[in-house]
Design a protein around this motif. Sequence first.
Motif, PDB file in Angstrom:
ATOM      1  N   GLY A   5       0.749  -1.142   0.003  1.00 47.68           N
ATOM      2  CA  GLY A   5       0.109  -0.026  -0.133  1.00 47.68           C
ATOM      3  C   GLY A   5       0.901   1.200  -0.159  1.00 47.68           C
ATOM      4  O   GLY A   5       0.326   2.462  -0.060  1.00 47.68           O
ATOM      5  N   SER A   6       2.088   1.099  -0.027  1.00 43.80           N
ATOM      6  CA  SER A   6       3.022   2.322   0.075  1.00 43.80           C
ATOM      7  C   SER A   6       3.094   2.895  -1.174  1.00 43.80           C
ATOM      8  O   SER A   6       2.931   2.154  -2.219  1.00 43.80           O
ATOM      9  CB  SER A   6       4.401   2.128   0.673  1.00 43.80           C
ATOM     10  OG  SER A   6       5.203   1.322  -0.087  1.00 43.80           O
ATOM     11  N   ARG A   7       3.463   4.211  -1.429  1.00 47.36           N
ATOM     12  CA  ARG A   7       3.657   4.900  -2.797  1.00 47.36           C
ATOM     13  C   ARG A   7       4.945   4.644  -3.198  1.00 47.36           C
ATOM     14  O   ARG A   7       5.649   4.968  -2.507  1.00 47.36           O
ATOM     15  CB  ARG A   7       2.875   6.300  -2.722  1.00 47.36           C
ATOM     16  CG  ARG A   7       1.787   6.546  -2.272  1.00 47.36           C
ATOM     17  CD  ARG A   7       1.363   8.071  -2.188  1.00 47.36           C
ATOM     18  NE  ARG A   7       1.958   8.357  -1.051  1.00 47.36           N
ATOM     19  CZ  ARG A   7       2.202   9.590  -0.760  1.00 47.36           C
ATOM     20  NH1 ARG A   7       2.142  10.655  -1.818  1.00 47.36           N
ATOM     21  NH2 ARG A   7       3.084   9.978   0.272  1.00 47.36           N
ATOM     22  N   PHE A  32       4.395  14.477 -12.247  1.00 50.70           N
ATOM     23  CA  PHE A  32       3.852  15.393 -11.374  1.00 50.70           C
ATOM     24  C   PHE A  32       2.305  15.322 -10.882  1.00 50.70           C
ATOM     25  O   PHE A  32       1.880  15.343  -9.906  1.00 50.70           O
ATOM     26  CB  PHE A  32       4.151  16.822 -11.822  1.00 50.70           C
ATOM     27  CG  PHE A  32       5.560  17.000 -11.662  1.00 50.70           C
ATOM     28  CD1 PHE A  32       5.970  17.734 -10.521  1.00 50.70           C
ATOM     29  CD2 PHE A  32       6.484  16.859 -12.740  1.00 50.70           C
ATOM     30  CE1 PHE A  32       7.522  17.766 -10.507  1.00 50.70           C
ATOM     31  CE2 PHE A  32       7.927  16.962 -12.652  1.00 50.70           C
ATOM     32  CZ  PHE A  32       8.136  17.626 -11.289  1.00 50.70           C
ATOM     33  N   GLN A  33       1.487  14.933 -12.198  1.00 53.83           N
ATOM     34  CA  GLN A  33       0.027  14.725 -11.720  1.00 53.83           C
ATOM     35  C   GLN A  33      -0.134  13.510 -11.332  1.00 53.83           C
ATOM     36  O   GLN A  33      -1.069  13.642 -10.407  1.00 53.83           O
ATOM     37  CB  GLN A  33      -0.502  14.670 -13.202  1.00 53.83           C
ATOM     38  CG  GLN A  33      -0.308  15.853 -14.072  1.00 53.83           C
ATOM     39  CD  GLN A  33      -0.946  15.508 -15.573  1.00 53.83           C
ATOM     40  OE1 GLN A  33      -1.655  14.607 -15.852  1.00 53.83           O
ATOM     41  NE2 GLN A  33      -0.289  16.318 -16.514  1.00 53.83           N
ATOM     42  N   LEU A  34       0.693  12.244 -11.457  1.00 52.16           N
ATOM     43  CA  LEU A  34       0.472  11.093 -10.623  1.00 52.16           C
ATOM     44  C   LEU A  34       0.852  11.479  -9.093  1.00 52.16           C
ATOM     45  O   LEU A  34       0.197  11.110  -8.263  1.00 52.16           O
ATOM     46  CB  LEU A  34       1.211   9.778 -10.984  1.00 52.16           C
ATOM     47  CG  LEU A  34       1.051   9.545 -12.193  1.00 52.16           C
ATOM     48  CD1 LEU A  34       2.097   8.494 -12.860  1.00 52.16           C
ATOM     49  CD2 LEU A  34      -0.275   8.716 -12.368  1.00 52.16           C
ATOM     50  N   ALA A  35       1.800  12.318  -8.788  1.00 55.32           N
ATOM     51  CA  ALA A  35       2.241  12.472  -7.633  1.00 55.32           C
ATOM     52  C   ALA A  35       1.210  13.448  -6.745  1.00 55.32           C
ATOM     53  O   ALA A  35       0.767  13.222  -5.941  1.00 55.32           O
ATOM     54  CB  ALA A  35       3.489  13.311  -7.439  1.00 55.32           C
ATOM     55  N   ARG A  36       0.558  14.353  -7.477  1.00 52.97           N
ATOM     56  CA  ARG A  36      -0.473  15.083  -7.022  1.00 52.97           C
ATOM     57  C   ARG A  36      -1.689  14.381  -6.514  1.00 52.97           C
ATOM     58  O   ARG A  36      -2.528  14.578  -5.606  1.00 52.97           O
ATOM     59  CB  ARG A  36      -1.084  16.234  -7.881  1.00 52.97           C
ATOM     60  CG  ARG A  36      -0.297  17.472  -7.774  1.00 52.97           C
ATOM     61  CD  ARG A  36      -0.734  18.632  -8.717  1.00 52.97           C
ATOM     62  NE  ARG A  36       0.354  18.985  -9.477  1.00 52.97           N
ATOM     63  CZ  ARG A  36       0.717  19.061 -10.754  1.00 52.97           C
ATOM     64  NH1 ARG A  36      -0.382  18.548 -11.512  1.00 52.97           N
ATOM     65  NH2 ARG A  36       1.517  19.650 -11.109  1.00 52.97           N
ATOM     66  N   ALA A  37      -1.867  13.307  -7.384  1.00 54.69           N
ATOM     67  CA  ALA A  37      -3.035  12.339  -7.176  1.00 54.69           C
ATOM     68  C   ALA A  37      -2.757  11.241  -5.981  1.00 54.69           C
ATOM     69  O   ALA A  37      -3.698  10.319  -5.941  1.00 54.69           O
ATOM     70  CB  ALA A  37      -3.399  11.712  -8.282  1.00 54.69           C
ATOM     71  N   GLY A  38      -1.525  11.252  -5.410  1.00 50.36           N
ATOM     72  CA  GLY A  38      -1.308  10.388  -4.348  1.00 50.36           C
ATOM     73  C   GLY A  38      -0.690   9.149  -4.873  1.00 50.36           C
ATOM     74  O   GLY A  38      -0.782   8.185  -4.214  1.00 50.36           O
TER      75      GLY A  38
END
Length: 65
Positions: A5-7, A32-38
């Motif tokens: 479950g960790s990113r 960056f979009q993926l990071a913003r989405a968690g």
Amino acid sequence: MAEPGSRPVVFLDANILFSAAYALETRSGILFQLARAGKCRLATSGYAVNEARRNLQEKRPAGLG
């Protein structure tokens, strides 16, 4: 090994930073979009940031915003 479950952590080198700064619609910008989405965490180094900044100043100053 990563915890369940960790990113994932994605390291951004100077080339990725350069591309994303110039146009977020690139594959690099998608990170960056993926990071913003968690979905992931981003990491880089001061060296990579400085190299990307130098390259942007030289080749694509508009990317510095």
